[in-house]
Enzyme design. Structure first.
Site, PDB file in Angstrom:
ATOM      1  N   GLY A   1       7.600  33.754   0.222  1.00  0.00           N
ATOM      2  CA  GLY A   1       7.606  33.215   1.580  1.00  0.00           C
ATOM      3  C   GLY A   1       6.906  34.119   2.569  1.00  0.00           C
TER       4      GLY A   1
ATOM      5  N   SER B   1       3.797  33.880   3.891  1.00  0.00           N
ATOM      6  CA  SER B   1       2.663  33.342   4.647  1.00  0.00           C
ATOM      7  C   SER B   1       2.913  33.324   6.148  1.00  0.00           C
ATOM      8  CB  SER B   1       2.334  31.921   4.165  1.00  0.00           C
ATOM      9  OG  SER B   1       3.448  31.060   4.343  1.00  0.00           O
ATOM     10  N   ARG B   2       4.176  33.465   6.551  1.00  0.00           N
ATOM     11  CA  ARG B   2       4.501  33.457   7.986  1.00  0.00           C
ATOM     12  C   ARG B   2       5.868  34.098   8.199  1.00  0.00           C
ATOM     13  NH1 ARG B   2       5.174  27.952   6.409  1.00  0.00           N
ATOM     14  NH2 ARG B   2       3.043  27.525   7.063  1.00  0.00           N
TER      15      ARG B   2
ATOM     16  N   ILE C   1       9.229  36.178   8.875  1.00  0.00           N
ATOM     17  CA  ILE C   1       9.787  37.458   8.450  1.00  0.00           C
ATOM     18  C   ILE C   1       9.031  38.022   7.252  1.00  0.00           C
ATOM     19  CG2 ILE C   1      11.817  38.501   7.361  1.00  0.00           C
ATOM     20  CD1 ILE C   1      13.539  36.730   9.206  1.00  0.00           C
TER      21      ILE C   1
ATOM     22  N   LYS D   1       4.113  28.859  -0.710  1.00  0.00           N
ATOM     23  CA  LYS D   1       3.599  27.516  -1.008  1.00  0.00           C
ATOM     24  C   LYS D   1       2.376  27.135  -0.190  1.00  0.00           C
ATOM     25  CE  LYS D   1       7.083  24.993  -0.073  1.00  0.00           C
ATOM     26  NZ  LYS D   1       7.815  23.718   0.106  1.00  0.00           N
TER      27      LYS D   1
ATOM     28  N   TYR E   1      24.709  25.329   2.850  1.00  0.00           N
ATOM     29  CA  TYR E   1      23.776  26.407   3.212  1.00  0.00           C
ATOM     30  C   TYR E   1      24.413  27.772   2.988  1.00  0.00           C
ATOM     31  CZ  TYR E   1      21.078  29.619   6.116  1.00  0.00           C
ATOM     32  OH  TYR E   1      20.357  30.702   6.564  1.00  0.00           O
TER      33      TYR E   1
ATOM     34  N   LYS F   1      23.002  30.725   0.475  1.00  0.00           N
ATOM     35  CA  LYS F   1      22.625  32.073   0.927  1.00  0.00           C
ATOM     36  C   LYS F   1      23.512  33.136   0.290  1.00  0.00           C
ATOM     37  CE  LYS F   1      19.828  33.147   3.342  1.00  0.00           C
ATOM     38  NZ  LYS F   1      18.390  33.444   3.105  1.00  0.00           N
TER      39      LYS F   1
END
Length: 418
Positions: free
Chosen positions: A17, A19-20, A22, A42, A168, A172
């Site tokens: 993850g 690409s942007r 954090i 992705k 959720y 996590k």
């Protein structure tokens, strides 16, 4: 902010993850040391609403001194993860650090969480973290640095963090439980830790969850990047820890945290899952300093004649009051409502038997809640979760946050009747 030391020069950091948000911030921090960054994400094509792809992230990484390897990776796909690991080994010769950052979120309760959304959160958060870790561990064991860092919360079993978004939370916490297990399993070989923010962090996901204006209540992604960088410099013996960003940076000597704020001086939204949540909020709010005590009933202001959903909501609330509810709550709530049928209303859960009414209460309020009339009715009918309303800025709270949380129990009792 935490200065770079150059200690990650030549290290290979595999970040899911990245690409942007954090993930990219952590990548850029390490890249400034001259690290090799594997961008496992992705997004290969531009997204209409979300800025950044693995290729634009690679350009930014190389611009600050790092080497980048963009890899198209959906962490739900084991083959894509394994292929990215193989590319990393071929290009950089090894993997020194793994950051499990990829995550899916849905702050919905059990009945409002479709199975498809449940599967997404479990497969990205819990399963994806496992697959990425499993693929990287053989190479991490050969590294002198050897860190796995999961962007996941401390394990807090307070039911408040489960009841409104159970799926959720469990997804996590699955990431966090890997920290417990793998830290022991690979003790002495790989440091395995979790990192979580003390306050809300401004990302594209937060914009979607919180809506316009939420950024002023957030910190920049840089605080997570600095905290992660601090962890990466620690020895393998630093393992099995659930680290809070602000705490570890205080240990590094950081004193001015305004540099991380989007809007310095503005009250910050605490993040989920922290025991200090009520305390952290109340420090940023105006406290009345009232001490709860049981009081005999006092004359209350006569309600102004009203009509509509707000009055009906308060009527149902009043019918549900009892000495037991008062004893369990011991607070006076003031509601500042805007919009049609708005105005100032109170809910007195200190005086014997309790009371509600239009106008100011006879005693000073312990908690002041400001919102629209529509959101007020939605909250008491269960259509809007108080935690989400607060995090998104729809609900403003002044006073004792612990007492504000107590009101949720009463709201839950109202849901079936509204």
């Amino acid at each position: 902010m935490l200065p770079n030391t150059g200690r990650l020069a030549g290290c290979t950091v595999f970040i899911t993850g990245a690409s942007r948000g954090i993930g990219k911030a952590i990548a850029l921090k390490a890249a400034k040391d001259g690290a090799n960054i594997v961008i496992a994400a992705k997004t290969a094509q531009p997204h209409p609403k979300l800025l950044g792809t693995i290729y634009t992230a690679a350009e930014e990484i190389e611009a600050v001194g790092g080497k980048a390897l963009p890899c198209i990776v959906d962490v739900r796909d084991e083959q894509q993860i394994n292929a990215a690991v193989e590319k990393a080994i071929k290009q950089f010769g090894g993997i020194d650090i793994l950051v499990n950052n990829a995550s899916a979120i849905s702050l919905t309760n059990t009945l409002d969480t479709p199975t498809k959304r449940l599967d997404l959160m479990m497969n990205v958060n819990t399963r994806g973290t496992y697959l990425a870790s499993k693929a990287c561990i053989p190479y991490l064991k050969k590294s002198k640095v050897a860190h796995i860092l999961n962007i996941s919360p401390p394990l807090n079993l307070n039911p408040i963090w489960f009841k409104q978004h159970c799926a959720y939370t469990i997804a996590k916490y699955g990431m966090s439980m890997y920290v417990l297990g793998m830290a022991e399993e690979f003790k002495g070989e790989i440091a395995v830790n979790a990192l979580w923010p003390k306050t809300a962090i401004h990302t594209a996901a937060m914009d979607m969850l919180g809506g316009p204006g939420i950024e002023s209540q957030c910190r920049k992604v840089d605080i997570i990047a600095d905290a992660a960088y601090s962890i990466f410099q620690k020895p393998k013996s630093f393992t099995g820890n659930f680290v809070i960003d602000e705490s570890i940076l205080k240990e590094e000597g950081i004193e001015n945290f305004d540099v991380y704020a989007i809007k310095p001086g503005h009250p910050l939204q605490p993040d989920f899952f922290l025991d200090e949540y009520p305390e952290a909020v109340s420090k940023k709010m105006e406290s009345t300093g009232a001490v709860p005590e049981f009081k005999e009933e006092k004359p209350q202001p006569q309600p102004k004649p009203r009509s509509g959903a707000v009055e009906e909501t308060f009527r149902i609330v009043k019918d549900s009051l009892s000495d037991d509810v008062v004893k369990a709550t011991q607070a006076v709530y003031l509601f500042e409502l805007s919009g049609e049928d708005g105005g100032t209303w109170f809910l007195d859960l200190k005086s014997k038997g309790g009371n509600v009414g239009y106008g100011e209460p006879s005693d000073q309020a312990d908690v002041v809640m400001s919102m629209t009339t529509d959101d007020f009715v939605k909250m008491f009918s269960g259509k809007l979760k108080p935690t989400m309303a607060f995090m998104s800025g729809k609900l403003k709270i002044k006073g004792n946050m612990a007492l504000a949380i107590k009101l949720e129990k009463l709201m839950n009792q109202m849901n079936a009747r509204l």
